[in-house]
Design a protein around this motif. Structure first.
Motif: not given
Ligand code: HEM
Ligand code: CU
Lengths: 315, 543
Positions: B382-401
């Motif tokens: 359901h959520v592949h290629d949606t903003y759910f993924v955009v949010a997830h990787f920004h939490y890891i990469m921007v929020g994290g790294a």
């Protein structure tokens, strides 16, 4: 602002409801893992602030059982969710046998559909409620992805392969269908309306959208027009496989492998005949790649699928 | 402006910053500390270029019609944003700046094993950057940073080959850096610096370097194939000529999934240092943390298929990839709990670096657990290629790294420059970034579940409220990212001299003056104590 605030997607199928239950349960699980982290960071930062007098004796810097338990317990719980979600996924990948098959061609930037009776539509799709529907999809150019959020399903449509997707919608209504794989300039406007209709409405829609011929009938015309019948007819002098009863059968290949003759195999045999040669035949079939339009390929595939073995020729 | 020109105190006279003032002395240096500073300049510049693209994207998405940019312009903006942020910021950021600066200091060496190769890596980075800027100025690229075929080989408009060359070249820069780190850690540790005394930051960069060296060549070859196909029309990925578009995705994610660990492992290393120093306490479970870095690096190679659940991968392959992805989440999870256990009974100071570390923990946990959600097959469909993924990787990469990068910057800034910055402004920044970040990206989880696909320029009006919240958050975030530019630069001229160990931390880098002398150690250090050997405190202590 013109928009209203929406916080939960519409549900148009039993699968959507099941996935929503899953996601709510999983969110609770995630919260159980996150909240202690947040609370403890905060509590420790306040309680053990530098300059405060508190007992700091015997601080551990290693406790094996603790480390093992906090990795193993969440892992096992996650495995439970894994089993749950994987079983939902297997349902999505195993269509029932009585599906209504609708053919879809994706291209920059539109969805073209063709119903078994030959009715065509663009950027709209009408389907009957309560009936399992299978979409058999092809792309003409880049990768697209067919997506209906209300059904919680999507499937990439990759050029050169036949992708399929099935669902059973149980709530009549008009939903949003769209493209989820970035496909170039007008990606974000590739999509349209997805109509889930009662059986009567669907029948009415089918009869109101004028068609000349059903898919199978027009496939049969093409089968003669392009000379397929010259080689593949039972009476032909050329040594070519008989196509009656082909669909769904296991075919032995010259390479020694065996494949099931599905839509992909039939389409490849028309467009890329040298890719998989049936055992015992010369590789003499020409490609029809630059000859047939993609809707014609769909019609031919539908026709070949419809060929049942004549009883007197059963081997 | 050069950092060296503004420093005055006598203790700094022999420092690396004063070992020559000319531009030439910087551009031909082989001193790992100066090269680190060169990287800091270059990477900061790219962070702002990527940030401007993000600002355009966010402004445009404030209205459903996408009134600011054309469809084509929007696609070019997010492609540029992705390419620049991934390859020119996230991947090199912590290793190339803080790794370069600190590895030799932390292990008691005078420099990296191959100082000239180190300088060459910086030049490759800059050269690759110039290619990117060329592609940008000449008209842009509209493939997305993932360069999926056959879009990138047959259909995309714009300067695709220039952008591909940029990524290929910057890949060589990564490979050189990784190789240099591996050899340095093996060969140049000072007497007594055993593997069990290695700072966790060095452990994490060691694991990162392994990924850089093993995964990057796959990407390099893949992108060369894309260039060949685009330029000459040979059928590698083109199905009409017998190629396979999914082959591209397999190879791309075989690199790019490990690449996300290139982005977060160094961040884990930073966190381990920040947390122990802020708590003045030994890290909890040293070996678990060290080995889990290595475990993540290894398992990270086995999960690429979770990017392709709906692409046409077999059902059983998907089930296996899903399982492995859940398994990799565990070593990452362990670390978070270890940091928290480290805080227990510590003596915690709420310095900016620690506030960034706290922010990191919160954001990373959300990013990681939503990753676990995505690894669940039915959810991903359901959520592949949606903003759910955009949010997830920004939490890891921007929020994290990115948060870890800012934490590192605030922690080691006094070491690098010899000056203290304004602590209050540092705290305000950490708080602003945390708030702005959550306001920007949390609504995107909801948008994604509602079905808003990513890379969409025009969207249905029901989604507007959430987009407006996100854009508002982005402007707070932007202020948070700009503030350090002011008070850190101000500190160069007006900051108090920092002294060699302003935070009272352990670790060899804090035993040399700030900024360190050109020759790191006057004489070869000898290590006799375990890492993070903070004194055991009296019962009922204030400290
Ligand atoms: C103010 C900060 C930021 C904002 C508002 C922002 C916004 C966005 C948005 C809206 C997208 C989705 C574009 C789309 O799919 O249509 C995106 C994609 C992305 N962003 Fe950011 N971003 C920010 C910062 C960053 C940073 C700091 C990084 C990395 C260091 C980053 C890395 C990425 C990547 C890798 C993508 C994927 C690009 C793609 O899908 O092609 N972003 N960003
Ligand atoms: Cu599309």
């Amino acid at each position: 602002m013109s928009g209203s605030l929406q916080l939960w997607p519409q549900q148009a199928s039993g699968h959507a409801a099941q996935l929503d239950t899953f996601i709510m349960a999983f969110t609770v699980f995630v919260a159980l893992l996150v909240i202690p982290v947040g609370v403890l960071v905060f509590v420790f930062a306040v309680k053990y602030r530098r300059g405060k007098t508190v007992d700091r004796q015997h601080a551990p810097n290693r406790k094996v059982w603790l480390e093992v338990s906090w990795s193993v317990v969440p892992f096992l719980a996650a495995l439970g969710f894994y089993v749950w979600s994987t079983s939902l996924f297997f349902e999505l990948r195993n269509p029932p046998s009585d599906t209504l098959d609708i053919f879809i061609v994706a291209k920059q930037w539109m969805w073209k559909a063709q119903h078994p009776g030959g009715q065509r539509e663009i950027d709209e799709l009408h389907i009957p409620v309560g009936q399992p529907v299978r979409l058999v999809m092809n792309s003409q150019d880049v990768i697209h992805s067919f997506y209906v959020p209300a059904l919680r399903v999507k499937q990439d449509v990759v050029p050169g392969r036949v992708s399929s997707l099935w669902f059973k919608a149980d709530k009549p209504g008009v939903y949003w269908m769209t493209c989820a794989e970035f496909c170039g300039t007008d990606h974000s406007v590739m999509g349209g309306r997805f109509y889930v209709q009662t059986a009567d409405e669907y029948a009415a829609w089918l009869s109101s959208s004028g068609v000349d011929q059903s898919l199978v009938a027009s496939g049969e015309v093409l089968f003669r027009k392009y000379g397929c019948s010259g080689c593949h007819a039972a009476s032909s002098a050329v040594h070519a496989p008989d196509l009656a009863g082909l669909y769904g059968r296991a075919v032995a290949l010259a390479s020694g492998e065996t494949v099931i003759a599905d839509e992909q195999y039939i389409q490849d045999s028309i467009l890329l005949p040298q890719k998989q040669i049936a055992a015992g035949y010369e590789p003499i079939m020409p490609t029809f790649k630059n000859i047939l339009r993609d809707d014609e390929v769909i019609q031919l595939v539908a026709y070949i699928k419809s060929l049942r073995p004549a009883s007197w020729r059963v081997k | 402006m050069t950092v060296g020109a503004t420093l005055e105190t006598p203790s700094e006279r022999a420092s690396y910053l004063r070992a020559g003032y000319s531009l030439r002395s910087w551009l031909t240096t082989t001193d790992h500390k100066r090269i680190a500073v060169l990287y800091l300049y270059a990477i900061t510049a790219f962070f702002f270029i990527g940030g401007i693209a993000a600002a355009l994207i966010r402004l445009d998405l404030a209205t459903p019609g996408g009134d600011l940019l054309s469809n084509e312009g929007y696609n070019r903006a997010f492609t540029l944003h992705g390419v620049v942020m991934v390859w020119f910021f996230l991947i090199p950021s912590i290793p190339a700046t803080f790794g370069n600066f600190l590895i030799p200091l932390m292990i008691g060496a005078q420099d990296l094993a191959f100082p000239r190769i180190n300088l060459a890596s910086w030049y490759l980075y800059v050269l690759a950057g110039l290619f990117t800027l060329y592609a940008l100025i000449a008209g842009g690229v509209d493939t997305g940073w993932t360069f999926y075929t056959p879009l990138s080989t047959l259909f995309a408009n714009g300067y695709v080959v220039a952008a591909l060359l940029a990524v290929i070249i910057v890949g060589f820069s990564s490979i050189f850096t990784g190789m240099n780190f591996i050899v340095t850690v093996h060969k140049l540790r000072c007497p007594g610096m055993t593997w069990s005394r290695l700072p966790l930051f060095v452990w994490s960069l060691y694991a990162t370097a392994m990924i850089l060296v093993l995964a990057t060549p796959v990407l390099t070859m893949l992108l060369i194939l894309v260039c060949i196909e685009r330029l000459s029309g040979i059928g590698i990925f083109n199905p009409d000529l017998g190629g396979d578009p999914l082959l591209y995705q397999h190879l791309f994610w075989f690199y790019s999934h490990p690449a996300v660990y290139i982005m977060v492992l160094p961040a884990f290393g930073v966190l381990s240092e920040l947390v122990t120093a802020a708590a003045r306490k030994r890290i909890f479970g040293y070996w678990f943390i060290a080995y889990s870095s290595v475990a993540i690096a290894v398992i990270g190679f086995l999960v690429w298929g979770h990017h392709m659940f709906v692409a046409g991968e077999s059902t059983y392959a998907s089930a296996v990839f899903s399982f492995l992805s859940i398994a990799v989440a565990v070593p990452s999870g362990i670390k978070v709990y270890n940091w928290i256990a480290t805080l227990y009974k510590g003596s915690i100071s709420l310095d900016p670096a620690f506030l960034f570390a706290m922010g990191f923990i919160g954001l990373f946990v959300i990013g990681g657990l939503t990753g676990l959600m995505l690894a669940m097959l039915a959810v991903d469909v359901h959520v592949h290629d949606t903003y759910f993924v955009v949010a997830h990787f920004h939490y890891i990469m921007v929020g994290g790294a990115v948060t870890a990068f800012f934490g590192a910057l605030h922690f080691w800034w006094p070491k690098i420059t010899g000056r203290m910055y304004n602590i209050t402004w540092g705290r305000i920044t950490a708080a602003l970034i945390f708030l702005g970040f959550n306001l920007t990206f949390f609504p995107q989880f909801i948008l994604g579940y509602l079905g808003m696909p990513r890379r969409y320029h025009v969207y249905p009006p029901e989604f507007q409220v959430l987009h407006v919240l996100s854009s508002a958050g982005a402007s707070i975030l932007a202020v948070g990212y700009l503030l350090p530019l002011i008070y850190l630069l101000y500190s160069l001229r007006h900051g108090q001299p920092a002294g060699s160990n302003p935070w009272g931390a352990t670790g060899l880098e804090w035993t040399v003056p700030s900024p360190p002398p050109k020759q790191n150690f006057a004489e070869m250090p000898v290590v006799t104590r375990p890492p993070y050997d903070y004194p055991i405190r009296d019962p009922m202590s204030r400290e």
